[in-house]
Design an enzyme around this catalytic site. Structure first.
Site, short mmCIF file in Angstrom:
data_model
loop_
_atom_site.label_atom_id
_atom_site.label_comp_id
_atom_site.label_asym_id
_atom_site.label_seq_id
_atom_site.Cartn_x
_atom_site.Cartn_y
_atom_site.Cartn_z
N TYR A 117 -71.59 -79.96 -43.34
CA TYR A 117 -70.50 -80.74 -44.47
C TYR A 117 -69.57 -79.70 -44.97
O TYR A 117 -70.50 -78.54 -45.97
CB TYR A 117 -70.87 -81.81 -45.34
CG TYR A 117 -71.40 -82.80 -44.22
CD1 TYR A 117 -70.96 -83.11 -42.99
CD2 TYR A 117 -72.45 -83.62 -44.46
CE1 TYR A 117 -71.05 -84.03 -42.58
CE2 TYR A 117 -72.91 -84.45 -43.16
CZ TYR A 117 -72.03 -84.70 -42.38
OH TYR A 117 -73.28 -85.26 -41.22
N HIS A 131 -66.31 -85.62 -44.29
CA HIS A 131 -67.15 -86.52 -45.25
C HIS A 131 -66.55 -86.28 -46.79
O HIS A 131 -67.36 -85.32 -47.34
CB HIS A 131 -68.28 -84.83 -45.26
CG HIS A 131 -69.43 -85.87 -44.78
ND1 HIS A 131 -70.37 -85.89 -45.94
CD2 HIS A 131 -70.19 -86.45 -44.03
CE1 HIS A 131 -71.61 -87.10 -45.65
NE2 HIS A 131 -71.05 -86.94 -44.06
N ARG A 189 -66.29 -97.82 -39.09
CA ARG A 189 -67.68 -96.37 -38.64
C ARG A 189 -69.39 -96.79 -39.81
O ARG A 189 -69.96 -96.34 -40.02
CB ARG A 189 -67.31 -95.34 -38.64
CG ARG A 189 -66.92 -93.85 -37.98
CD ARG A 189 -67.22 -93.21 -37.53
NE ARG A 189 -68.41 -92.37 -38.29
CZ ARG A 189 -69.11 -92.43 -37.66
NH1 ARG A 189 -69.81 -92.76 -36.54
NH2 ARG A 189 -70.41 -92.00 -38.72
#
Ligand code: MG
Length: 407
Positions: free
Chosen positions: A159, A215, A286
């Site tokens: 990330y 992210h 999500r």
């Protein structure tokens, strides 16, 4: 009148067979041998969730009729008056999923049958390919493709492109005395992602579906810029490109690109996602099922999304327990507007602690046919893998000047 089965005991089981703290909730009933299990895993604050299960869920719910899942869910949600936070939502999820497990066992059917029955045999998954070089990421993609995986998330160095201080040049950018942290460089990250997708399409053409997880590592306008850059590479979806606090920027992203937008693993509260769905500003929801309170709210959310052409892609990392993954798969196979399932996979001791884990075969995960969630936990085995009380480091995410970023 049918005999009423009641809740006799509720307790948490904390275990870390892969080193990641998991919280499983067991609901024991008045019927000898009849119990259910659910996922209440909030890895970063597992002790607090376990306390909430022991000190609040148990006293509130012992003696209640196990068949009344909806009423119990609503009661557990409003009992503390303040609601919709991650700690209590996970505690509620643990009980909620266990009650669905119990109801399935009482009816002799898998949970997906209680949710309307299968509309597909298995859930198509996406897997994670990450690497320090383009070739390394590409080789992992190739290996997944050879295993029959159709959708793959590609990350070039974790990330923010730089997890664990892999790019030593960041040390040259820091001011003297900079705090300890998981540093990354937003500009370097953004440029590297474009290179990554160019490499992937040159190597694999359009023969594989690819996604990427930002992210929350970019400023909103830069996340929109990157979406525009990536549009030409036809992503399966572009994940968590904005922090939950900045979702109003999705309207601008939508106006400028056709990149499918996936959002929501950090959401806890319907007020965070209802508007995004109703205004068709995202393509995939999500949410982490235990973070929103379990199967009961997730099934409602899936149905709500269906009305607006939004698909489900429930969060499925290593810090979802196998019980939580089982709940995801029951939802996946019974929700018409299922999109994709994230799949981190199980390893090693997980198979000693949990029996009946959902199975991955050629890019699809299958629920088992046992009544309820179809999964069980060996409590004695679970004790062999105690959870660490160490605080997470990766969430201490910082930009080169030392500023704390969303992780
Ligand atoms: Mg994610």
């Amino acid at each position: 009148m049918a005999k009423i089965v009641t809740i006799k005991d509720i307790y948490p089981i904390c275990t870390a067979p892969e080193g990641i703290p998991l919280v499983i909730v067991k609901v024991v009933t008045s019927e000898p041998g009849l119990y259910g299990i659910g996922c209440a895993t909030y890895t970063q604050r597992w002790i607090t969730v376990a306390n909430a299960v022991t000190n609040y869920m148990k006293p509130l719910l012992v003696g209640k009729d196990v068949s009344r899942i909806e009423d119990i869910w609503q009661m557990a949600m409003v009992s503390p008056y303040w609601r919709n936070g991650p700690i209590l939502n996970n505690a509620i999820s643990g009980v909620d999923e266990a009650l669905w497990d119990i109801k399935g066992k009482m009816c002799g059917v898998p949970v997906y049958d209680l949710l309307g029955g299968k509309c597909r045999e298995a859930a198509r998954v996406y897997r994670h390919a990450d690497g320090k070089s383009l070739e390394e990421v590409g080789d992992k993609v190739q290996a997944f493709m050879e295993d029959g995986v159709q959708v793959i998330r590609v990350q070039y160095g974790g990330y923010g492109g730089n997890s664990g201080n892999r790019n030593s040049y960041i040390d040259d950018l820091k001011p003297d005395g900079a705090c300890e942290g998981a540093y990354y460089d937003p500009l370097g990250y953004e440029n590297s992602v474009t290179k990554l997708f160019e490499y992937m399409r040159n190597r694999f053409g359009m023969g594989v579906e690819l996604c990427h997880d930002v992210h929350e590592h970019l400023d909103p306008i830069n996340a929109i810029h990157l979406a525009k850059e990536l549009d030409q590479y036809r992503l399966f979806f572009y994940e968590d490109s904005l922090a939950p606090e900045q979702v109003d920027w999705f309207r601008m992203m939508r106006g400028q690109t056709t990149v499918p937008i996936a959002m929501g693993e950090l959401f806890n509260n319907p007020n965070e996602y209802n508007k995004l769905i109703a205004e068709r500003l995202i393509d995939f929801i999500r949410c982490h099922v235990s973070q929103i309170g379990g199967i009961t709210p997730a099934k409602k959310l899936a149905s709500f999304c269906e009305a607006f052409g939004v698909k489900t892609a429930w969060h499925g990392p290593g810090d979802t327990s196998p019980v939580g993954h089982a709940a995801d798969i029951h939802l996946d196979v019974s929700s018409w507007n299922f999109g994709i399932q994230e799949w981190a996979g199980f390893r090693g001791a997980t198979f000693d602690v949990f029996s009946g884990c959902p199975e991955l075969r050629k890019g699809y995960v299958y629920p088992n046919e046992n009544p309820g969630l179809g999964i069980d936990i060996d409590e004695e085995e679970a004790k062999k893998y105690p959870c660490s009380e160490k605080l997470p480091f990766w969430t201490n995410c910082r930009r080169p000047d030392g500023t704390l970023n969303r992780p």
